[in-house]
Design a protein around this motif. Structure first.
Motif, mmCIF file in Angstrom:
data_model
loop_
_atom_site.group_PDB
_atom_site.id
_atom_site.type_symbol
_atom_site.label_atom_id
_atom_site.label_comp_id
_atom_site.label_asym_id
_atom_site.label_seq_id
_atom_site.Cartn_x
_atom_site.Cartn_y
_atom_site.Cartn_z
ATOM 1 N N PRO A 30 30.258 29.272 22.367
ATOM 2 C CA PRO A 30 30.382 28.567 21.153
ATOM 3 C C PRO A 30 29.725 28.596 19.880
ATOM 4 C CG PRO A 30 29.241 27.462 22.889
ATOM 5 C CD PRO A 30 29.284 28.547 23.352
ATOM 6 N N LEU A 72 39.018 24.239 16.237
ATOM 7 C CA LEU A 72 38.033 24.846 16.889
ATOM 8 C C LEU A 72 36.810 23.969 16.984
ATOM 9 C CD1 LEU A 72 37.432 27.083 18.896
ATOM 10 C CD2 LEU A 72 36.534 28.371 16.862
ATOM 11 N N ILE A 79 34.821 21.987 20.104
ATOM 12 C CA ILE A 79 33.546 22.253 20.663
ATOM 13 C C ILE A 79 32.779 20.934 20.367
ATOM 14 C CG2 ILE A 79 31.404 23.497 19.885
ATOM 15 C CD1 ILE A 79 33.223 25.696 18.653
ATOM 16 N N LEU A 82 34.339 21.291 27.807
ATOM 17 C CA LEU A 82 35.289 21.814 26.727
ATOM 18 C C LEU A 82 36.723 21.635 27.063
ATOM 19 C CD1 LEU A 82 35.464 22.948 23.812
ATOM 20 C CD2 LEU A 82 35.613 25.301 25.191
ATOM 21 N N ALA A 106 35.374 29.510 22.397
ATOM 22 C CA ALA A 106 34.543 28.627 22.584
ATOM 23 C C ALA A 106 34.047 28.554 23.842
ATOM 24 C CB ALA A 106 35.094 27.370 21.984
ATOM 25 N N GLY A 136 41.503 28.779 21.550
ATOM 26 C CA GLY A 136 40.436 28.074 21.012
ATOM 27 C C GLY A 136 39.615 27.660 22.310
ATOM 28 N N TYR A 137 40.065 27.541 23.467
ATOM 29 C CA TYR A 137 39.281 27.725 24.566
ATOM 30 C C TYR A 137 38.654 28.829 24.887
ATOM 31 C CZ TYR A 137 37.590 26.717 29.335
ATOM 32 O OH TYR A 137 36.576 26.461 30.281
#
Lengths: 515, 164
Positions: A387, A137, A141, A159, A383, A379-380
């Motif tokens: 984030p 992650l 970022i 991102l 974040a 993860g997206y």
């Protein structure tokens, strides 16, 4: 399209093109494919090793810490340097030797071999996956921040592009590996970092004048106690900062077991020393650039962009493109390695061990692919809109990994009574205490870092759990024998220590002692 | 084929030279060639872009440790002489089927790391050898008044200290 973006696109398309062309036209055999790099010298090998372990943290997190906390951030750099030394020391030697005698390929397998119980793998694999997700992650970022700065698009869009590129690289990196070697990447990284550092030092009038100027902004930044002297006497925090990348580093799955190929070993051993020298030169750089960014760019909205902004300010336009390539190279290399490792843990340590014991290699690839895509999507989602700071995420994941695994790794070779119950207790206690300590806000309230409480809890759990269960869960006889052999490591003449080949450990034990 | 012996590529003199180059002053008092048992496997490995090639793997019977190796150089039959075989210590030994599993797991992990996720799998075992004897030198030496036992790999010259 800006010049920097254009440079980045041309750079990666060219590398991919060369890779595909070389793969289709070349005559590389399977041994070359799997045992690649044998002809490289120790200096080159060291650069390759370092390029895959240096992450977006160095360019984003370290710069941010230098910018906000000055020389306090050097505690982390000192710990980072210590990790390499520990790995080369007696501690590292014993762990490598035991892993050879037990025949382990992965670190989780090593733990299960040393502490025979299916629960070891059942607990260790999800904890490792959890921590690796956070480290990945941080790379996502970092990549997003970099693209956001150079392209001007919003962070969620940047991102998405960064994650897309990283995942694409994880799928197609094998094609790129022919031309786009870790070595080329490491060279670009080193050139990029050194270029920024030298240009920054020139822009601030040299190291001494830079320090004087930082002192005029805030003299506390020149101390090692933080911008508001908030860490003065806070030895619980400082100890945690030192431990996180030294002891905590040893919890990372790739550190304990990595040798797969039987080939001439001296280069790899010597490379360890070169890596240490490389670290000495490279690690302090991003922290210093971040700190001197205060002079050049005193009003940054986001300190995480300090190194990008400094590069933009002190380098010529074409060089910013090269530096961006360096940063993206570091991020992609680390994220790619982590994602593949996460895929291996999900497929081999969980799916093949507990769901489908007859898994074939095609299924292994599919489980890995699904794991990588799931990590990318989650993860997206986490974040994109809020984030967390890269440094905080990296430090958190390394802290949890270190707390969960380091006592089990160390006791595995140094304490014969360490058993499966102790190891399971240690992994659970280390994980829970470090996570709960962090999320409850206890570090601010007590001045004690979660690395310290996590390690203490997992060590105590190892000792209590092992001692309380010696009768019900004795250490198997063959493990006791392996530990006896592992303990016989010294003394060795210093000049012959570095090049010793750990791959021979078990052969040496059996041939040398059983006659 | 159920058994083969790997050719000794590093002879006794080479082994001594390797150690002496690291530690001038080291005096070798004896050098004994011993053979260590491995299970051997040859695989057909699909790579990227439709290419297929061979890969060799050895698995140590006494530790279960698997290695990817170069193609084996086998000792001539007539050069065969009485070998000093490392005896089975019987506390850490694996069987042939376990060795096969270890070799396959190693190969698939190693290929995935190199080829990444564009790889489709499909590794196929094409042959196996029940016993592959690998040569190693066990050397007794003295340096600065101390005695050491050192193993030198008979294939690549790597060394490891057994004890002092």
């Amino acid at each position: 399209m800006s010049f920097e973006i254009l440079f980045l696109v041309i750079y990666f398309v060219a590398m991919a093109g060369i890779g595909v062309w070389a793969m289709k036209r070349g005559k590389q055999d399977a041994e070359g494919f799997l045992l690649g790099g044998r002809s490289l010298g120790p200096g080159v090998t060291a650069l390759r090793l370092q390029s895959s372990s240096m992450s977006g943290y160095m360019f984003i997190g370290a710069g941010s810490m230098g910018y906000t906390q000055g020389y306090f951030s050097m505690w982390y750099a000192l710990g980072d340097l210590g990790g390499g030394i520990l790995n080369l020391s007696v501690l590292g030697r014993r762990m490598r030797k035991l892993s050879q005698i037990l025949g382990s390929i992965t670190s989780i397998e090593y733990l299960e071999h040393r502490y025979p119980s299916k629960w070891i793998r059942l607990i260790a694999a999800p904890v490792a996956l959890f921590c690796m997700f956070f480290y990945v992650l941080a790379q996502f970022i970092a990549g997003g921040r970099g693209l956001e700065m150079v392209s001007g698009v919003s962070f969620p869009v940047a991102l998405a592009i960064a994650i897309g590129v990283i995942v694409l690289y994880t799928f197609l990196g094998g094609y790129l590996a022919v031309a786009y070697t870790d070595f080329v990447q490491a060279i670009i990284m080193v050139v990029g970092m050194v270029w920024i550092l030298v240009a920054t030092l020139m822009a601030v009038g040299g190291f001494t004048k830079g320090n004087e100027a930082v002192g005029e902004i805030n003299p506390n930044l020149l101390t090692m106690w933080g911008a508001d002297l908030g860490y003065q006497g806070q030895w619980g925090v400082i100890l945690g900062a030192l431990l996180v990348f030294s002891i905590g580093y040893m919890g990372w799955p790739h550190v304990v077991v990595s040798h797969m190929a039987m080939k001439k070993p001296s280069v790899a051993r010597t490379a360890g020393v070169y890596s240490l020298i490389f670290n000495l030169l490279f690690i302090p750089g991003p922290y210093l650039v971040g700190m001197f960014a205060l002079i050049l760019l005193p009003n940054l909205a986001n300190p995480e962009t300090a190194i990008f902004e400094v590069a933009d300010a002190v380098l010529p336009t074409f060089a910013v493109g090269i530096v961006m390539a360096a940063i993206m190279a570091a991020i992609m290399s680390t994220a790619d390695a982590l994602l593949l490792q996460a895929g291996t843990i999900a497929s081999q340590d969980i799916y093949a061990r507990f769901i489908n014991r007859k898994m074939n290699d095609a299924q292994m690839v599919w489980v890995s692919r699904i794991t990588v895509l799931a990590l990318a999507i989650i993860g997206y989602a986490i974040a994109a809109f809020d984030p967390p700071a890269v440094a905080a995420v990296v430090i958190f994941s390394t802290t949890v990994l270190g707390s969960a695994f380091v006592p089990s790794y160390i006791c595995a070779v140094w304490w014969k009574k360490a058993n499966a119950v102790g190891a399971i207790s240690s992994m659970i206690a280390g994980t829970l205490v470090s996570v709960l300590w962090q999320v409850s806000g206890a570090p601010d309230a007590t001045g004690i870092d979660p690395m310290v409480t996590g390690i203490l809890a997992s060590t105590a759990a190892m000792i209590i759990g092992s001692l309380a269960s010696q009768k019900s869960h004795p250490v198997p006889e063959h493990i006791g024998r392996a530990l006896d052999e592992t303990a016989k490591i010294g003394p060795i003449p210093k000049k012959m220590l570095i090049d010793q080949d750990a791959l021979l450990a078990s052969q040496a034990e059996m041939a040398g002692r059983h006659e | 084929m159920s058994e083969l012996v790997l050719r000794t590529l590093v002879d006794g003199q080479d082994a001594q030279r390797i150690l002496a180059a690291k530690a001038p002053g080291l005096a070798v008092t004896s050098a004994k060639l011993r053979h260590h048992p491995f299970a051997g496997f040859v695989f057909e490995v699909p790579q990227l872009a439709g290419r297929i090639a061979q890969a060799h793997a050895l698995v140590d019977y006494y530790s279960g440790k698997a290695f990817v190796t170069d193609p084996w150089q086998v000792q001539d039959a007539q050069a065969g002489q009485r070998m000093d075989l490392v005896a089975d210590p019987k506390w850490n030994t694996i069987d042939f089927d376990t060795a096969r599993e270890r070799a396959k797991a190693l190969l698939s992990t190693a290929v995935l790391r190199r080829a990444r996720l564009a790889w489709r799998g499909g590794i196929r075992e094409t042959s196996s050898v029940a016993k592959v004897w690998k040569p190693n030198w066990v050397i007794e030496a003295k340096l600065e008044g101390k005695s050491y036992r050192i193993m030198v790999d008979g294939l690549n010259g790597g060394y490891f200290f057994i004890g002092s």
